[in-house]
Design an enzyme around this catalytic site. Structure first.
Site, PDB file in Angstrom:
ATOM      1  N   HIS A 186      50.810 -22.959 -17.559  1.00 30.32           N
ATOM      2  CA  HIS A 186      51.334 -23.755 -18.658  1.00 30.32           C
ATOM      3  C   HIS A 186      52.114 -22.915 -19.653  1.00 30.32           C
ATOM      4  CE1 HIS A 186      48.272 -26.662 -17.183  1.00 30.32           C
ATOM      5  NE2 HIS A 186      49.273 -27.467 -17.398  1.00 30.32           N
ATOM      6  N   ARG A 234      55.003 -33.765 -22.809  1.00 26.55           N
ATOM      7  CA  ARG A 234      53.663 -33.163 -22.755  1.00 26.55           C
ATOM      8  C   ARG A 234      53.023 -33.274 -24.130  1.00 26.55           C
ATOM      9  NH1 ARG A 234      56.890 -29.441 -19.619  1.00 26.55           N
ATOM     10  NH2 ARG A 234      56.167 -29.365 -17.454  1.00 26.55           N
ATOM     11  N   ARG A 283      53.084 -38.576 -21.506  1.00 32.68           N
ATOM     12  CA  ARG A 283      51.822 -38.323 -20.821  1.00 32.68           C
ATOM     13  C   ARG A 283      50.733 -38.224 -21.869  1.00 32.68           C
ATOM     14  NH1 ARG A 283      51.380 -33.024 -17.238  1.00 32.68           N
ATOM     15  NH2 ARG A 283      51.310 -32.011 -19.275  1.00 32.68           N
ATOM     16  N   GLU A 336      48.476 -35.866  -9.136  1.00 33.88           N
ATOM     17  CA  GLU A 336      48.322 -34.413  -9.199  1.00 33.88           C
ATOM     18  C   GLU A 336      47.195 -33.899  -8.319  1.00 33.88           C
ATOM     19  OE1 GLU A 336      48.964 -33.114 -13.619  1.00 33.88           O
ATOM     20  OE2 GLU A 336      47.890 -35.016 -13.601  1.00 33.88           O
ATOM     21  N   ASN A 354      52.863 -29.026  -9.690  1.00 35.17           N
ATOM     22  CA  ASN A 354      52.167 -27.770  -9.977  1.00 35.17           C
ATOM     23  C   ASN A 354      50.667 -27.898  -9.698  1.00 35.17           C
ATOM     24  OD1 ASN A 354      54.653 -26.852 -10.850  1.00 35.17           O
ATOM     25  ND2 ASN A 354      54.249 -27.345 -12.984  1.00 35.17           N
ATOM     26  N   ASP A 355      50.054 -28.942 -10.266  1.00 36.45           N
ATOM     27  CA  ASP A 355      48.629 -29.142 -10.004  1.00 36.45           C
ATOM     28  C   ASP A 355      48.380 -29.640  -8.585  1.00 36.45           C
ATOM     29  OD1 ASP A 355      47.099 -28.250 -12.137  1.00 36.45           O
ATOM     30  OD2 ASP A 355      47.478 -30.037 -13.325  1.00 36.45           O
ATOM     31  N   ARG A 373      46.674 -21.763 -10.260  1.00 35.23           N
ATOM     32  CA  ARG A 373      48.048 -21.635 -10.755  1.00 35.23           C
ATOM     33  C   ARG A 373      48.170 -20.601 -11.869  1.00 35.23           C
ATOM     34  NH1 ARG A 373      49.295 -27.282 -13.830  1.00 35.23           N
ATOM     35  NH2 ARG A 373      51.124 -26.158 -14.521  1.00 35.23           N
ATOM     36  N   CYS A 418      57.932 -34.543 -11.653  1.00 35.27           N
ATOM     37  CA  CYS A 418      58.184 -33.813 -12.893  1.00 35.27           C
ATOM     38  C   CYS A 418      57.624 -32.396 -12.886  1.00 35.27           C
ATOM     39  CB  CYS A 418      57.616 -34.577 -14.088  1.00 35.27           C
ATOM     40  SG  CYS A 418      55.832 -34.867 -14.000  1.00 35.27           S
TER      41      CYS A 418
END
Length: 547
Positions: free
Chosen positions: A185, A291, A327, A425, A448-449, A459, A496
């Site tokens: 992140h 975010r 989100r 995710e 990513n997740d 990650r 995204c």
């Protein structure tokens, strides 16, 4: 001259003085250095600690008796111990902050007690460490970390999103960390802000404060105290700042339509409300991911409903009717919120994070939902929920949304019935995306997740770069499954994650049928160009995107 190597998170070449934030112990470092101010802070902290301990003694005496209350006597004595206090003063004179000095002095005394043969004296180590933590907490609350007045390079063993949020972003030249990865992140935030960044860097971070650093994120290298020849060679590679390439500017106000006539939404990912304007300047057709957790980070308490409302309203109005997907709070894991008082988890990536925190704390969640619904009247807002893995979660959050909207209408507060979607995710969500699609208005895939959970590769761990492969066949099979199931249910599906900025797979994503790709603002025009030049056919079920 000392050279380090790392993983390129965001490109760029720069040179400047190093600032090392004390993220490990929460002991703020003061720049420029003022030992008198540190000692004044220390005296205030000592008095505050005495008051806290006196209160604890009173409460313990009342509830458990005087004998049990005497466990705090050692700490009170330490607060007046001349040797202990002189050690702290000496550390401050040597350039430490008051919090750092208190911690180091306490560590030294604890080590001395631990070396004694007497078991009773050995047990006093815990008292000293408790006192150390108490002083550090008081000092950290007493004064926020001070940052250099001039532009600086952040170098740290670790850097959480909270650490990054607290920094003056406009003065950060580059970010260099030991931990982290391309999908952490902190890395996402660096890319969002357009800051050159390296992760997984092998440098002695405890000896870098104030030294000069040359950072070359193009090659993944950096130099501490670089010689003039190295500086000249590396800085000569830096291209002068210039306007966006003319061949890309033609796509700024042009929709992204493939040669076969298929319209693809190209949206922006943002972390802060002020980034919405930047997104428009780069040709964004909407916000595919706001975010909102960054509104919660770097604070002593949770934001109020009005604070959240103002932030969401700002973005909605700035985008002038374009879609804005917010989100809901995605905290937990590396985005910890200390004021929630959550217990420490052995494996936070698999713990209470994402929508799970919201469902466990309805008051926190309802505040955000009210703010989003109130802001819905000022633009085209959509809402999505992170880390969904089961149908019941979607049903429960939708039920809460209905309740909140009904409450607002009952109070005479205007709000709209906005689309509610989910982040895909987890492998679980991907595998049951056909069932989830019946309860969602849209999907947005967080690659990513999804990659992390599919491949069991953290990650945040730079050493697992080869294992956290977003191009892995398993990940792509899940992506194709999600897109197909979304279209069978006639709902739009977007993406995204970092994969949306990977132009080497754009054609594959289009072929899978993704309706929208959301990326960092500076990648929007190149992505539009690729889409407009694409001849990849799509033979799946078409979706009319209401956005």
């Amino acid at each position: 001259m000392l050279k380090g190597n790392g993983i390129c998170i965001h490109p760029g070449i720069t040179c400047g003085r190093i600032f090392v934030p004390d993220t490990a112990s929460c002991a703020p470092a003061c720049t420029p250095w003022d030992p008198a101010a540190e000692k004044a802070q220390l005296q205030q902290a000592l008095q505050a600690a005495k008051a806290q301990l006196s209160q604890l003694i009173e409460e313990t005496t009342a509830s458990l008796g005087e004998n049990n209350a005497r466990i705090f006597d050692m700490q009170l004595l330490m607060l007046e111990d001349a040797s202990f206090l002189s050690h702290i003063d000496a550390q401050i004179d040597n350039g430490k902050s008051a919090a750092e000095a208190a911690k180091e002095a306490a560590d030294g005394f604890a080590a001395q007690f631990a070396a004694l043969d007497d078991d009773y004296m050995k047990a006093r180590c815990a008292d000293i460490q408790d006192l150390s933590q108490r002083l550090v907490r008081i000092l950290c609350r007493a004064r926020a970390q001070a940052f250099p007045d001039e532009p600086f390079i952040v170098a740290a063993r670790d850097l959480t999103p909270s650490d990054t949020v607290r920094m003056p972003r406009e003065r950060i030249l580059a970010i260099v960390t030991h931990s982290g990865s391309i999908t952490s992140h902190a890395a996402i935030l660096a890319r969002s802000l357009g800051i050159p960044a390296l992760a997984g860097c092998d440098l002695p971070f405890d000896r870098l404060q104030g030294r000069e650093m040359l950072v070359d994120c193009e090659s993944g290298s950096c130099w501490v105290d670089p010689d003039e020849a190295t500086k000249a060679r590396i800085l000569s590679k830096r291209q002068p700042e210039k306007e966006t390439q003319p061949e890309l500017l033609i796509y700024k106000d042009r929709p992204a339509v493939t040669k076969s006539g298929r319209r693809i939404g190209v949206y922006a990912n943002i972390a802060f409300p002020e980034e919405a304007r930047t997104a428009l300047l780069h040709g964004a057709e909407g916000i595919g991911l706001m975010r909102s957790e960054f509104l919660y980070l770097g604070r002593e308490d949770a934001p109020t409903e009005d604070e959240l409302f103002c932030a969401y309203r700002t973005v909605a109005e700035c985008m002038q009717g374009r879609c804005v997907i917010i989100r809901t709070l995605d905290a937990g894991a590396d985005k910890a919120l200390p004021y929630l008082g959550l217990e420490k988890e052995e494996n936070p990536a698999l713990g209470l994070r994402g929508v799970r925190i919201c469902l466990a704390n309805h008051a926190l969640f309802r505040t955000q939902l009210r703010a989003i619904y109130r802001a819905s009247c000022y633009g085209n807002l959509w809402m999505m929920f992170p880390l969904i893995s089961s149908v019941w979660e979607v049903q429960q959050v939708r039920s809460l949304c209905r309740q909140v909207r009904q409450e607002l209408m009952h109070e005479g507060i205007a709000c709209r019935d906005i689309p509610l979607g989910i982040m895909v995710e987890t492998p679980a969500a991907a595998l049951i995306s056909d069932a989830l699609a019946r309860h969602a208005d849209f999907f947005s895939v967080g690659t990513n997740d999804l990659t992390q959970y599919t491949l069991a590769a953290d990650r945040q761990n730079a050493a697992l770069g080869r294992y956290a492969d977003a191009h892995h066949p398993a990940v792509f099979r899940l992506l194709a499954m999600v897109a197909e199931n979304a279209h069978r249910a006639h709902i739009p599906v977007g993406l995204c994650g970092t994969l949306s900025s990977d132009f080497s797979v754009t054609q594959q994503l289009l072929q899978m049928g993704f309706d929208e790709l959301s990326t960092v603002p500076e990648h929007i025009l190149p992505l539009k160009k690729i889409i407009c030049e694409s001849e990849v056919p799509y033979e799946g079920i078409p979706v009319c995107d209401p956005r």
